[in-house]
Design an enzyme around this catalytic site. Structure first.
Site, PDB file in Angstrom:
ATOM      1  N   TRP A  78       0.825  -1.212   0.000  1.00  0.00           N
ATOM      2  CA  TRP A  78       0.000   0.000   0.000  1.00  0.00           C
ATOM      3  C   TRP A  78       0.857   1.258   0.000  1.00  0.00           C
ATOM      4  CZ3 TRP A  78      -5.149  -1.159   2.660  1.00  0.00           C
ATOM      5  CH2 TRP A  78      -6.100  -0.182   2.391  1.00  0.00           C
ATOM      6  N   SER A 102       4.288   2.800  15.585  1.00  0.00           N
ATOM      7  CA  SER A 102       5.690   2.382  15.559  1.00  0.00           C
ATOM      8  C   SER A 102       6.054   1.627  16.827  1.00  0.00           C
ATOM      9  CB  SER A 102       6.604   3.609  15.439  1.00  0.00           C
ATOM     10  OG  SER A 102       7.958   3.229  15.592  1.00  0.00           O
ATOM     11  N   ARG A 172      12.059  -5.288  19.031  1.00  0.00           N
ATOM     12  CA  ARG A 172      11.142  -5.655  17.945  1.00  0.00           C
ATOM     13  C   ARG A 172      11.810  -6.491  16.868  1.00  0.00           C
ATOM     14  NH1 ARG A 172      10.515   0.005  14.489  1.00  0.00           N
ATOM     15  NH2 ARG A 172      12.712   0.574  14.565  1.00  0.00           N
ATOM     16  N   ARG A 200      -5.627  -2.542  -7.274  1.00  0.00           N
ATOM     17  CA  ARG A 200      -5.704  -3.587  -6.250  1.00  0.00           C
ATOM     18  C   ARG A 200      -7.023  -4.349  -6.221  1.00  0.00           C
ATOM     19  NH1 ARG A 200      -0.690  -5.106  -5.674  1.00  0.00           N
ATOM     20  NH2 ARG A 200       0.648  -3.264  -5.603  1.00  0.00           N
TER      21      ARG A 200
END
Length: 235
Positions: A78, A102, A172, A200
Site C-alpha cells: 500500500w 511504531s 522488535r 488492487r
C-alpha cells in the site's frame, strides 16, 4: 457504515471525508465562474467527461481519511501509492498522508495474521509472482501450525528482551515481521484512492490486499457514487 472487518483481525475504518460529487463539479466549473447547488444530469455528464478525458484535477478536491489495521505485507504494498502519488497533471508535493504506529514507541501485545488451513495458496504455474490454487487442507493445517509456532517463539524472545531492559526499537527485531499487524492513517484525494482501487481490485493483485481494496470501495462509493463509478469503471 464506517467500519469493515478484513482478514482475521484487520479492519478499515472511515475516519473522515470532505466534499461530494458536487464539489468535483464545482471545482471543474470554477474556470467559468459557475457553480451548481444540486447535482443534475448535466453535472453527472461533466463528471463522466472529466474521468473519460483524464482531466483529473477536480477529483483531487475531495479527500478521504481511513484508519487501517493490516499485516505488514499489505501495508508495504500500500505504501508505494504514497511514495508514487505525484499526480499526472502537474508537479509538486503529494497531497497524500500516511502516519503509522511504531514499535519504537509502543509495546502493546503484537497481533499476527495466520492464514487458516484452507487459505494457503500454491505458487502460480506461469508467473514469477502472485499465487495459484488453494493447497490441500492437510498441508494447510501443517503450515498454519508451523507459522503459529514460529510466531510464538518470536513473541517469547521479544518479551524476554523487553523484560531484560532492551529498548523497544531493538527488541522488535525478534518479532516475525511480514504477518504482524500494523495500524495507520491514510489520507488521500479521491483520485489517489481510485488509482489504488483500479490496481488492487484486479484479479491478479494479492488476495489479501484485494480484500482491503474491497473494503475501501464499500466505504467510499456511497460518498461519491458518480465519480467512483467513472474513475474505476464497474468493478
Amino acid at each position: 457504515m464506517s467500519f469493515i472487518k478484513v482478514l482475521d483481525q484487520g479492519y478499515v475504518r472511515l475516519v473522515n471525508h470532505m466534499g461530494s460529487d458536487l464539489s468535483i463539479v464545482n471545482a471543474a466549473r470554477v474556470s467559468y465562474a459557475k457553480e451548481s447547488h444540486e447535482l443534475s444530469e448535466k453535472d453527472m455528464k461533466l463528471i463522466q467527461f472529466l474521468a473519460r478525458e483524464g482531466h483529473t484535477s477536480p477529483f483531487r478536491h475531495v479527500v478521504l481519511q481511513y484508519e487501517i489495521y493490516a499485516p505488514l505485507m499489505v501495508a508495504r504494498q500500500w505504501w508505494k501509492y504514497v511514495i508514487g502519488s505525484s499526480h499526472a497533471e502537474g508537479t509538486g508535493d503529494s497531497m497524500e498522508a500516511w502516519n503509522e504506529s511504531s514499535r519504537r514507541y509502543i509495546t502493546e501485545e503484537p497481533a499476527f495474521y495466520i492464514p487458516g488451513s484452507e487459505e494457503w495458496r500454491s505458487k502460480p504455474e506461469n508467473s514469477k509472482q502472485g499465487s495459484g490454487e488453494v493447497l490441500g487442507n492437510e498441508l494447510g493445517e501443517k503450515l498454519s501450525s508451523e507459522l503459529l509456532q514460529y510466531i510464538d517463539l518470536g513473541v517469547q524472545k521479544y518479551e524476554e528482551a523487553i523484560q531484560n531492559g532492551v529498548c523497544a526499537e531493538q527488541a522488535r527485531l525478534f518479532l516475525p515481521a511480514y504477518g504482524m499487524y500494523v495500524r495507520w492513517y491514510w489520507t488521500a484525494s479521491l483520485q489517489s484512492v481510485c488509482h489504488f482501487l483500479n490496481q488492487r481490485l484486479e484479479h491478479d493483485a494479492q488476495k489479501e490486499i484485494q480484500d482491503y481494496a474491497k473494503a475501501i470501495l464499500e466505504l467510499s462509493k456511497p460518498l461519491y457514487p458518480v465519480s467512483v463509478d467513472e474513475l474505476i469503471g464497474k468493478k
